[in-house]
Structure formats: structure tokens, C-alpha cells
Design a protein around this motif. Structure first.
Motif, PDB file in Angstrom:
ATOM      1  N   TRP A   1       8.051   6.581   5.690  1.00 38.95           N
ATOM      2  CA  TRP A   1       6.730   5.960   5.860  1.00 38.95           C
ATOM      3  C   TRP A   1       6.458   4.807   4.897  1.00 38.95           C
TER       4      TRP A   1
ATOM      5  N   ASP B   1       3.791   1.889   5.571  1.00 33.21           N
ATOM      6  CA  ASP B   1       2.706   2.297   6.469  1.00 33.21           C
ATOM      7  C   ASP B   1       1.439   2.428   5.636  1.00 33.21           C
TER       8      ASP B   1
ATOM      9  N   ALA C   1      -0.241   5.924   5.610  1.00 34.52           N
ATOM     10  CA  ALA C   1       0.549   6.894   4.859  1.00 34.52           C
ATOM     11  C   ALA C   1       0.497   6.605   3.365  1.00 34.52           C
TER      12      ALA C   1
END
Length: 434
Positions: free
Chosen positions: A321, A324, A327
Motif C-alpha cells: 500500500w 496509497d 492507507a
């Protein structure tokens, strides 16, 4: 009785112990003499026909100051199978001797007052210890840590019991004020003792150390739980698959971190609904495991963490992740960032778990109680607790009965009765009937 007390042959040395009234006679038959007490002596051991069995060190310990409380002999043999078998066969042929059954040496030590029940339990735990924390805890109990605490409580309780009995049997029955004053002093002593017992009951249970702390890995499906437990166990313990709901049951493995025994559990992914009835059973088991966990490793979003007093929030699968924004925002609210695949954060996870585990274990120098001991201690504390202003608080007979019942509960911890001790305290301290 006799038994091989060292490891199974072949070994460098095989130690055979003989305990009981025939121990000295058996040693004389084998070695032709008794050596000076508690001094190792070299001797040729022979069978009934005079044939040599082994050249060994022999030791003689006259009772009752021995580990079993009886006469005790030790034969330090060469540890080959044939040597040990020949000596055991010779001992078994002597009148009055037989092989010991499991635990019989320790049982005789208990029956002869060399150790009490708590020390015997500590010795059993010491023999079964596999981690450093288990060894330290068991060694303290086997060495009498709990027994000394119980002896101190019994001493104080005997003083209270003796005071109550003396007042009941020998005080002026018309002197009500004196009786009330005695009752108040007894209740104060009982309250102090009860508070101390409460402190011991507040300590972690010994079973936590012996069986290992429960560390549960939980989170939604595909959060990396199975990958993490595989990395911790360093083997393919759980199936790793991108298919949600692959883990259907709780998978457990014992591990030791920094000498602390733990049981790590991988659980089914937690989600509200599933079309699979079997997966729902796994989810229910996962929720039960989370509730029973000593430590929770949560691999889901921080806002979804179940209420748990000792949860470590983990931003798992960091190798996936990165970049992101959502995230990254969740990770900022976690205790650590981790990737079981690349190894990122594994050392920090180790430190977090060990640090939290130490808060659940007894501090250095403290001893934990087994469940049997905790039940007895809780019962003793209950008998020592009297509500202020109640009828019992003004009745010496009821107070004396409560003290007796509390003493009986404490006696169960060490396996020793205390009626004679109470009588000794009563007549020894108050010089009654002089």
C-alpha cells in the motif's frame, strides 16, 4: 525403592538413587561398605556372586536430613545401558527393594515434611519448564517463595486465632467492653491480612507462564494474518491465498520470545456477512479468540479495532500500500508499520509484543499462584473479610470460626494442617494454666 535419576543411557554418568530403610544395607551389599556420610568414595560394585558390575562413586546420606527424609544412597555409575541395567537388576534382587514409581521420591519428600505441596508443584513446573520465564517462576516456587509467604500469613493468623480463643475461654464474661476491644483488634488484623492476600490475588496466574500468553492475530480478510503467523513461526503453518475466507479455523502455534512462552493464533477474517456457513463458524471462533486473548495484534483499520485492553495496531502489508493516501493516513494511527513478506517492522513487532507481555508477568522476585492455590487464597480472604458494624463484627465466636476457616484454606496451599500449631500458639504465648 530405587530408580535411575539421571538421563536415559547411554550417557557419561548414570545416577541411581536408593531411598528407604534398606538403602544402607543395599549399599553395603553392592560396595562392601558404607562410606562416611556425605563424602563421595570410589568403590567396585559387585553382584551376589562377587562378579564386578562397575567401578563407581558411592555416596551415603543418613536420614532424616536428606531430600526424601529417609536414608538415601547414590551410585554414580558409568552411563552405559548394560551397566545401569546390571546394577538395577542387582538392586531388584535384594530383599525389601523395588523400583520406584513415577514421582515417588518427591512424594516421600512431601510425606516426610521435607517439602510442602506448593514446593512439590514448583518442582513439577521446573521439570517441565521450556522457557526462561517458566524456569525462573518454577525455581522460585520450588525454592519455597510461596511457602514462605503462606508461613508468614499462617503465623499472623495463628496469633489472631490464639487471641480469640484466649478471650473466649479465659476472659471475664461480664467484661463486655474488653471483649469489644479484642474484637476490634482482631478485625483490624484480619483486614490487614486480607489486603495482603488481595495483592497476591492481583498478580498474574501461574498458568499464564506455564501455558504461554495468548497472542491473537486478527483483522479483516486478506489483511496478511496468515502471512504474519508463517513469518513468526518460520514455516508454512497457514495457507496463504488471495481468496477471502481461506482461513476457516483458529490456527495456533507455540513460540518463545525473549524467554517468554506465547501461543500465537491466526484467525478467520472478520467481516459482517458471508455466504459460507462454515466461514461464519470460523468468524465466530475468531471473535471468541479475540475476547480471550492476552494480547491482540490487529491488522485491520484502526477505527475497526475491537475493544481490547492490550491491542497492538499494525499497518500490515506495507509492501503493497505504499503511496496509497488512505492507507498512509490509517498507518499514521497505528503502533507500527509492517511487512511480513519483506521483514519490515518485524523487529519492532517483536519488541512491542515482549514489552506488553512483561506487563502481564510477575515482576522480578514475585511468585505467581497456580489456580488451585488462588482458589484457596481467595477463600481465605473471603473468611477474613467482615463487614464493619455487622453482628459478626461483635461476636467473638463467629470471628474465631472465620479465623479457623481462613487457616484451613491457607493450609490447603501447602498441604499441612494447622490445628496443633494453633494450640501451641495459644498455650505458648499466653502462659495459660500456669
Amino acid at each position: 525403592m530405587f530408580a535411575l535419576s539421571s538421563g536415559m543411557p547411554p550417557a557419561a554418568i548414570g545416577v541411581v538413587r536408593v531411598s528407604g530403610p534398606q538403602a544402607g544395607a543395599a549399599l553395603e551389599v553392592l560396595a562392601g561398605r558404607l562410606p562416611p556420610p556425605r563424602h563421595a568414595s570410589l568403590a567396585m560394585l559387585k553382584d551376589e556372586m562377587g562378579a564386578a558390575l562397575d567401578r563407581a562413586l558411592i555416596l551415603w546420606f543418613p536420614g532424616p536430613a536428606t531430600s526424601t527424609g529417609e536414608d538415601l544412597a547414590e551410585l554414580h555409575l558409568h552411563g552405559g545401558r548394560a551397566v545401569v541395567a546390571a546394577v538395577e537388576a542387582m538392586l531388584g534382587s535384594l530383599p525389601g527393594l523395588r523400583p520406584a514409581i513415577a514421582g515417588e521420591f518427591t512424594r516421600r519428600a512431601f510425606e516426610n515434611g521435607r517439602i510442602d505441596l506448593a514446593e512439590a508443584e514448583g518442582l513439577a513446573d521446573l521439570l517441565a519448564a521450556e522457557t526462561e520465564s517458566q524456569r525462573v517462576q518454577a525455581l522460585g516456587i520450588a525454592g519455597g517463595h510461596v511457602s514462605r509467604a503462606v508461613a508468614e500469613w499462617q503465623e499472623r493468623l495463628l496469633g489472631l486465632m490464639a487471641g480469640a480463643e484466649a478471650e473466649l475461654n479465659f476472659a471475664d464474661e461480664d467484661d463486655v467492653e474488653v471483649a469489644e476491644g479484642v474484637a476490634q483488634r482482631l478485625i483490624a488484623g484480619m483486614a490487614g491480612l486480607s489486603a495482603e492476600l488481595g495483592e497476591w490475588l492481583g498478580r498474574p496466574a501461574a498458568e499464564v507462564i506455564a501455558e504461554g500468553l495468548s497472542v491473537v492475530i486478527a483483522g479483516p480478510p486478506n489483511a496478511g494474518k496468515s502471512t504474519l503467523i508463517n513469518a513468526l513461526a518460520q514455516r508454512e503453518l497457514a495457507i496463504v491465498s488471495p481468496v477471502a475466507g481461506t482461513t476457516r479455523d483458529v490456527i495456533e502455534t507455540p513460540l518463545a520470545l525473549d524467554g517468554i512462552a506465547m501461543r500465537f493464533s491466526d484467525t478467520a477474517g472478520l467481516r459482517a456477512e458471508s455466504a459460507d456457513d462454515i466461514e461464519m463458524i470460523g468468524i465466530d471462533r475468531a471473535r471468541a479468540a479475540v475476547e480471550a486473548a492476552d494480547i491482540l495484534l490487529w491488522l485491520g483499520r484502526p477505527k475497526d479495532v475491537p475493544g481490547h485492553p492490550r491491542a497492538i495496531l499494525i499497518a500490515a502489508q506495507a509492501d503493497r500500500w505504499r503511496g496509497d493516501a488512505a492507507a498512509e493516513a490509517d498507518a499514521a494511527h497505528c503502533d507500527l508499520i509492517l511487512s511480513a513478506t519483506t521483514g519490515e517492522g518485524m523487529d519492532k513487532l517483536h519488541s512491542h509484543v515482549v514489552e506488553m507481555a512483561r506487563t502481564l508477568l510477575p515482576r522480578e522476585g514475585e511468585a505467581a499462584l497456580r489456580q488451585r492455590q488462588r482458589i484457596a487464597l481467595a477463600e481465605a480472604r473471603e473468611w477474613l473479610t467482615i463487614e464493619a458494624g455487622s453482628r459478626e463484627a461483635r461476636d467473638l465466636i463467629l470471628i474465631a470460626e472465620r479465623l479457623r476457616l481462613a487457616g484451613a484454606a491457607l493450609d490447603r496451599i501447602t498441604g499441612r494442617a494447622g490445628v496443633e500449631d494453633m494450640l501451641d500458639a495459644l498455650f505458648g504465648r499466653f502462659c495459660i494454666g500456669k
